[in-house]
Design a protein around this motif. Structure first.
Motif, mmCIF file in Angstrom:
data_model
loop_
_atom_site.group_PDB
_atom_site.id
_atom_site.type_symbol
_atom_site.label_atom_id
_atom_site.label_comp_id
_atom_site.label_asym_id
_atom_site.label_seq_id
_atom_site.Cartn_x
_atom_site.Cartn_y
_atom_site.Cartn_z
ATOM 1 N N LYS A 1 -8.017 10.218 -5.486
ATOM 2 C CA LYS A 1 -7.852 10.992 -4.259
ATOM 3 C C LYS A 1 -6.774 10.339 -3.399
ATOM 4 C CE LYS A 1 -11.881 10.478 -4.943
ATOM 5 N NZ LYS A 1 -12.493 9.920 -6.147
ATOM 6 N N HIS A 2 -6.049 11.160 -2.653
ATOM 7 C CA HIS A 2 -5.030 10.674 -1.723
ATOM 8 C C HIS A 2 -5.537 10.932 -0.306
ATOM 9 C CE1 HIS A 2 -1.076 9.638 -0.185
ATOM 10 N NE2 HIS A 2 -1.205 10.670 0.630
ATOM 11 N N TRP A 3 -5.528 9.900 0.538
ATOM 12 C CA TRP A 3 -6.071 9.994 1.884
ATOM 13 C C TRP A 3 -5.007 9.704 2.931
ATOM 14 C CZ3 TRP A 3 -10.780 11.944 2.391
ATOM 15 C CH2 TRP A 3 -11.653 11.863 1.316
ATOM 16 N N THR A 4 -5.110 10.400 4.057
ATOM 17 C CA THR A 4 -4.313 10.126 5.253
ATOM 18 C C THR A 4 -5.309 9.901 6.386
ATOM 19 O OG1 THR A 4 -2.573 11.597 4.453
ATOM 20 C CG2 THR A 4 -2.513 11.011 6.787
ATOM 21 N N PHE A 5 -5.163 8.778 7.099
ATOM 22 C CA PHE A 5 -6.155 8.385 8.104
ATOM 23 C C PHE A 5 -5.491 7.538 9.175
ATOM 24 C CE2 PHE A 5 -6.058 5.797 4.350
ATOM 25 C CZ PHE A 5 -5.909 4.509 4.829
ATOM 26 N N VAL A 6 -6.238 7.259 10.247
ATOM 27 C CA VAL A 6 -5.712 6.488 11.371
ATOM 28 C C VAL A 6 -6.505 5.192 11.530
ATOM 29 C CG1 VAL A 6 -5.323 6.454 13.864
ATOM 30 C CG2 VAL A 6 -4.928 8.559 12.572
ATOM 31 N N ILE A 7 -5.772 4.079 11.547
ATOM 32 C CA ILE A 7 -6.352 2.760 11.823
ATOM 33 C C ILE A 7 -5.489 2.131 12.904
ATOM 34 C CG2 ILE A 7 -6.780 0.431 10.945
ATOM 35 C CD1 ILE A 7 -7.427 1.637 8.252
ATOM 36 N N ASP A 8 -6.133 1.613 13.921
ATOM 37 C CA ASP A 8 -5.422 0.967 15.045
ATOM 38 C C ASP A 8 -4.343 1.868 15.633
ATOM 39 O OD1 ASP A 8 -6.975 -1.332 14.810
ATOM 40 O OD2 ASP A 8 -5.556 -2.322 13.458
ATOM 41 N N GLY A 9 -4.618 3.168 15.700
ATOM 42 C CA GLY A 9 -3.690 4.115 16.307
ATOM 43 C C GLY A 9 -2.502 4.497 15.450
ATOM 44 N N GLU A 10 -2.427 4.012 14.219
ATOM 45 C CA GLU A 10 -1.312 4.323 13.325
ATOM 46 C C GLU A 10 -1.795 5.093 12.103
ATOM 47 O OE1 GLU A 10 0.987 0.896 12.255
ATOM 48 O OE2 GLU A 10 0.953 0.105 14.296
ATOM 49 N N VAL A 11 -0.985 6.046 11.657
ATOM 50 C CA VAL A 11 -1.314 6.835 10.477
ATOM 51 C C VAL A 11 -1.041 5.997 9.220
ATOM 52 C CG1 VAL A 11 -0.756 8.911 9.150
ATOM 53 C CG2 VAL A 11 -0.816 9.005 11.656
ATOM 54 N N HIS A 12 -2.005 6.003 8.314
ATOM 55 C CA HIS A 12 -1.895 5.269 7.048
ATOM 56 C C HIS A 12 -2.214 6.212 5.893
ATOM 57 C CE1 HIS A 12 -1.720 1.205 8.842
ATOM 58 N NE2 HIS A 12 -2.455 1.752 9.791
ATOM 59 N N THR A 13 -1.780 5.829 4.716
ATOM 60 C CA THR A 13 -2.113 6.577 3.501
ATOM 61 C C THR A 13 -2.496 5.597 2.398
ATOM 62 O OG1 THR A 13 0.138 6.564 2.630
ATOM 63 C CG2 THR A 13 -0.482 8.426 4.042
ATOM 64 N N CYS A 14 -3.274 6.084 1.463
ATOM 65 C CA CYS A 14 -3.580 5.313 0.260
ATOM 66 C C CYS A 14 -4.209 6.246 -0.760
ATOM 67 C CB CYS A 14 -4.502 4.131 0.551
ATOM 68 S SG CYS A 14 -6.205 4.566 0.886
ATOM 69 N N ASN A 15 -4.323 5.744 -1.969
ATOM 70 C CA ASN A 15 -5.052 6.433 -3.022
ATOM 71 C C ASN A 15 -6.388 5.727 -3.199
ATOM 72 O OD1 ASN A 15 -2.982 8.273 -3.584
ATOM 73 N ND2 ASN A 15 -1.958 6.801 -4.893
ATOM 74 N N GLU A 16 -7.355 6.474 -3.698
ATOM 75 C CA GLU A 16 -8.703 5.926 -3.876
ATOM 76 C C GLU A 16 -9.287 6.435 -5.177
ATOM 77 O OE1 GLU A 16 -12.481 7.309 -4.324
ATOM 78 O OE2 GLU A 16 -11.559 8.444 -2.708
ATOM 79 N N GLN A 17 -10.010 5.547 -5.846
ATOM 80 C CA GLN A 17 -10.706 5.904 -7.076
ATOM 81 C C GLN A 17 -12.079 5.248 -7.046
ATOM 82 O OE1 GLN A 17 -8.649 4.556 -10.601
ATOM 83 N NE2 GLN A 17 -9.596 6.142 -11.841
#
Length: 156
Positions: free
Chosen positions: A56-72
């Protein structure tokens, strides 16, 4: 400087532990509809969201900044209500290892808690410890717990 470590937090929840676990074990595709800091989740590889071979590919916010990563999903332990997620790519590229472990603990008195563990290994000492992740996971836990509790109170 230490390159590998673990971060752990445990939070009490009001929703039944079984329902909370089910949200991650079989309804992960709905998390972005419930969690304020999860902006988008999509199936990147594979045919089913809840299959160990799927990415899965995720887009999320940590510490006010947008981040992305893949997850399995690496492992699902239904009996012990534990899921190990392997994160990689995107903003996780600075880590050799980045696993997020969810454990739902159902206590003898009927209450439940959620324990999040981040097991990581940085590629070099210049990489920050992922402390912002604990706030992110805590906020997601509160969002999902609130959603599940609200859903229990719905009378049909």
């Amino acid at each position: 400087m230490v390159l590998a470590g673990k971060l752990i937090t445990e939070l009490g929840i009001k929703a039944p532990g079984e329902k909370f676990f089910k949200q991650y074990a079989s309804e992960l595709h709905e998390v972005h509809n419930v969690c304020e800091r999860v902006h988008h989740g999509k199936l990147h590889e594979g045919e089913h969201w809840h299959h160990n071979d799927s990415v899965k590919h995720w887009t999320f916010v940590i510490d006010g900044e947008v981040h992305t990563c893949n997850e399995q999903v690496e492992e699902v332990d239904e009996e012990n209500k534990k899921i190990t997620f392997k994160l990689f790519g995107g903003d996780i590229e600075n880590y050799k290892v980045f696993n997020v472990i969810l454990e739902v603990i159902i206590k003898d008195n009927g209450s439940s808690a959620v324990r999040w563990t981040i097991d990581y290994e940085k590629k070099n000492e210049d990489i920050d410890t992922p402390n912002g992740w604990m706030d992110y996971l805590s906020k997601c836990t509160r969002d999902i717990d609130g959603h599940l509790v609200k859903g229990e109170n719905v009378v049909l």
